[in-house]
Design a protein around this motif. Structure first.
Motif, PDB file in Angstrom:
ATOM      1  N   THR A 128       0.821  -1.218   0.000  1.00 44.16           N
ATOM      2  CA  THR A 128       0.000   0.000   0.000  1.00 44.16           C
ATOM      3  C   THR A 128       0.849   1.260   0.000  1.00 44.16           C
ATOM      4  N   THR A 129       2.148   1.110   0.202  1.00 45.88           N
ATOM      5  CA  THR A 129       3.045   2.269   0.188  1.00 45.88           C
ATOM      6  C   THR A 129       4.036   2.214  -0.977  1.00 45.88           C
ATOM      7  N   GLY A 130       3.756   1.348  -1.941  1.00 41.71           N
ATOM      8  CA  GLY A 130       4.582   1.297  -3.140  1.00 41.71           C
ATOM      9  C   GLY A 130       5.696   0.277  -3.131  1.00 41.71           C
ATOM     10  N   GLY A 131       5.788  -0.515  -2.089  1.00 40.56           N
ATOM     11  CA  GLY A 131       6.820  -1.548  -2.010  1.00 40.56           C
ATOM     12  C   GLY A 131       6.360  -2.836  -2.664  1.00 40.56           C
ATOM     13  N   GLY A 132       7.221  -3.809  -2.626  1.00 35.40           N
ATOM     14  CA  GLY A 132       6.920  -5.108  -3.208  1.00 35.40           C
ATOM     15  C   GLY A 132       6.607  -6.139  -2.151  1.00 35.40           C
ATOM     16  N   LEU A 133       6.559  -7.374  -2.598  1.00 36.90           N
ATOM     17  CA  LEU A 133       6.295  -8.503  -1.707  1.00 36.90           C
ATOM     18  C   LEU A 133       7.561  -9.312  -1.491  1.00 36.90           C
ATOM     19  N   ARG A 134       7.678  -9.857  -0.295  1.00 30.84           N
ATOM     20  CA  ARG A 134       8.763 -10.788  -0.003  1.00 30.84           C
ATOM     21  C   ARG A 134       8.270 -12.202  -0.276  1.00 30.84           C
ATOM     22  N   ALA A 160      -0.425  -4.095  -5.150  1.00 29.90           N
ATOM     23  CA  ALA A 160       0.857  -3.587  -5.649  1.00 29.90           C
ATOM     24  C   ALA A 160       0.713  -3.070  -7.078  1.00 29.90           C
ATOM     25  N   ARG A 161      -0.042  -3.780  -7.895  1.00 30.35           N
ATOM     26  CA  ARG A 161      -0.253  -3.354  -9.291  1.00 30.35           C
ATOM     27  C   ARG A 161      -1.074  -2.079  -9.366  1.00 30.35           C
ATOM     28  N   ALA A 162      -2.004  -1.906  -8.441  1.00 30.97           N
ATOM     29  CA  ALA A 162      -2.869  -0.725  -8.461  1.00 30.97           C
ATOM     30  C   ALA A 162      -2.184   0.522  -7.906  1.00 30.97           C
ATOM     31  N   TYR A 163      -1.122   0.340  -7.134  1.00 25.48           N
ATOM     32  CA  TYR A 163      -0.466   1.476  -6.496  1.00 25.48           C
ATOM     33  C   TYR A 163      -0.136   2.534  -7.540  1.00 25.48           C
ATOM     34  N   PRO A 164      -0.389   3.794  -7.289  1.00 24.18           N
ATOM     35  CA  PRO A 164      -0.829   4.433  -6.046  1.00 24.18           C
ATOM     36  C   PRO A 164      -2.347   4.517  -5.883  1.00 24.18           C
ATOM     37  N   ALA A 165      -3.089   3.962  -6.821  1.00 25.25           N
ATOM     38  CA  ALA A 165      -4.552   4.042  -6.770  1.00 25.25           C
ATOM     39  C   ALA A 165      -5.135   2.863  -5.992  1.00 25.25           C
ATOM     40  N   VAL A 166      -4.657   2.657  -4.789  1.00 26.81           N
ATOM     41  CA  VAL A 166      -5.123   1.550  -3.945  1.00 26.81           C
ATOM     42  C   VAL A 166      -6.474   1.930  -3.349  1.00 26.81           C
ATOM     43  N   THR A 167      -7.461   1.079  -3.567  1.00 23.73           N
ATOM     44  CA  THR A 167      -8.807   1.360  -3.061  1.00 23.73           C
ATOM     45  C   THR A 167      -9.073   0.576  -1.777  1.00 23.73           C
ATOM     46  N   ASP A 168     -10.071   1.053  -1.059  1.00 25.72           N
ATOM     47  CA  ASP A 168     -10.501   0.332   0.145  1.00 25.72           C
ATOM     48  C   ASP A 168     -10.982  -1.074  -0.211  1.00 25.72           C
ATOM     49  N   ASP A 169     -11.599  -1.219  -1.398  1.00 24.30           N
ATOM     50  CA  ASP A 169     -12.077  -2.540  -1.824  1.00 24.30           C
ATOM     51  C   ASP A 169     -10.919  -3.521  -2.007  1.00 24.30           C
ATOM     52  N   LEU A 170      -9.804  -3.051  -2.561  1.00 26.11           N
ATOM     53  CA  LEU A 170      -8.635  -3.929  -2.726  1.00 26.11           C
ATOM     54  C   LEU A 170      -8.079  -4.360  -1.375  1.00 26.11           C
ATOM     55  N   VAL A 171      -8.010  -3.422  -0.444  1.00 29.00           N
ATOM     56  CA  VAL A 171      -7.513  -3.756   0.900  1.00 29.00           C
ATOM     57  C   VAL A 171      -8.472  -4.726   1.586  1.00 29.00           C
ATOM     58  N   ALA A 172      -9.771  -4.489   1.437  1.00 29.74           N
ATOM     59  CA  ALA A 172     -10.766  -5.393   2.032  1.00 29.74           C
ATOM     60  C   ALA A 172     -10.652  -6.792   1.417  1.00 29.74           C
ATOM     61  N   ALA A 173     -10.404  -6.856   0.110  1.00 28.87           N
ATOM     62  CA  ALA A 173     -10.249  -8.158  -0.547  1.00 28.87           C
ATOM     63  C   ALA A 173      -9.019  -8.892  -0.026  1.00 28.87           C
ATOM     64  N   ALA A 174      -7.943  -8.162   0.215  1.00 28.54           N
ATOM     65  CA  ALA A 174      -6.737  -8.786   0.765  1.00 28.54           C
ATOM     66  C   ALA A 174      -6.998  -9.295   2.181  1.00 28.54           C
ATOM     67  N   ARG A 175      -7.694  -8.501   2.961  1.00 30.95           N
ATOM     68  CA  ARG A 175      -8.016  -8.940   4.332  1.00 30.95           C
ATOM     69  C   ARG A 175      -8.936 -10.161   4.309  1.00 30.95           C
ATOM     70  N   ALA A 176      -9.874 -10.187   3.383  1.00 30.84           N
ATOM     71  CA  ALA A 176     -10.779 -11.344   3.263  1.00 30.84           C
ATOM     72  C   ALA A 176     -10.003 -12.583   2.822  1.00 30.84           C
ATOM     73  N   ALA A 177      -9.085 -12.417   1.877  1.00 28.80           N
ATOM     74  CA  ALA A 177      -8.271 -13.552   1.431  1.00 28.80           C
ATOM     75  C   ALA A 177      -7.440 -14.095   2.588  1.00 28.80           C
ATOM     76  N   PHE A 178      -6.859 -13.196   3.364  1.00 31.16           N
ATOM     77  CA  PHE A 178      -6.057 -13.638   4.502  1.00 31.16           C
ATOM     78  C   PHE A 178      -6.931 -14.333   5.545  1.00 31.16           C
ATOM     79  N   ALA A 179      -8.122 -13.825   5.780  1.00 31.63           N
ATOM     80  CA  ALA A 179      -9.041 -14.488   6.716  1.00 31.63           C
ATOM     81  C   ALA A 179      -9.353 -15.900   6.231  1.00 31.63           C
TER      82      ALA A 179
END
Length: 94
Positions: free
Chosen positions: A23-29, A46-65
């Motif tokens: 969400t801050t423009g970095g990559g993944l380990r 990461a691909r959407a950066y800098p246009a990161v939406t709340d929906d993308l973050v929510a989707a990541a949190r849902a995937a992790f859950a």
């Protein structure tokens, strides 16, 4: 090389670190212990950066859950079983 699976607490820390990174423009380990679904959601951010939406973050949190509760693994297993059944049905019908 990992000698054991990470604990849920380690997974949570890894997820939060990776989420902060993308969400801050970095990559993944690699070797974080996060599953394919969670990685895919983080990659989408990461691909959407800098246009990161709340929906993308929510989707990541849902995937992790889904990783933590096992539903991602259950879905992967169901897909694999479906593919095997389709393959076997085609073989029988040849």
């Amino acid at each position: 090389m990992r000698s054991r699976y990470p604990t849920d607490d380690e997974l949570r820390r890894n997820f939060e670190a990776e989420l902060t990174s993308v969400t801050t423009g970095g990559g993944l380990r690699s070797e974080t212990g996060l599953d394919m679904e969670t990685d895919a959601a983080l990659i989408a951010i990461a691909r959407a950066y800098p246009a990161v939406t709340d929906d993308l973050v929510a989707a990541a949190r849902a995937a992790f859950a889904g990783q933590l509760d096992g539903s991602n693994a259950d879905a992967r297993q169901a897909d694999l079983e479906r593919l095997i059944a389709e393959h076997n049905a085609r073989k029988r019908n040849q």
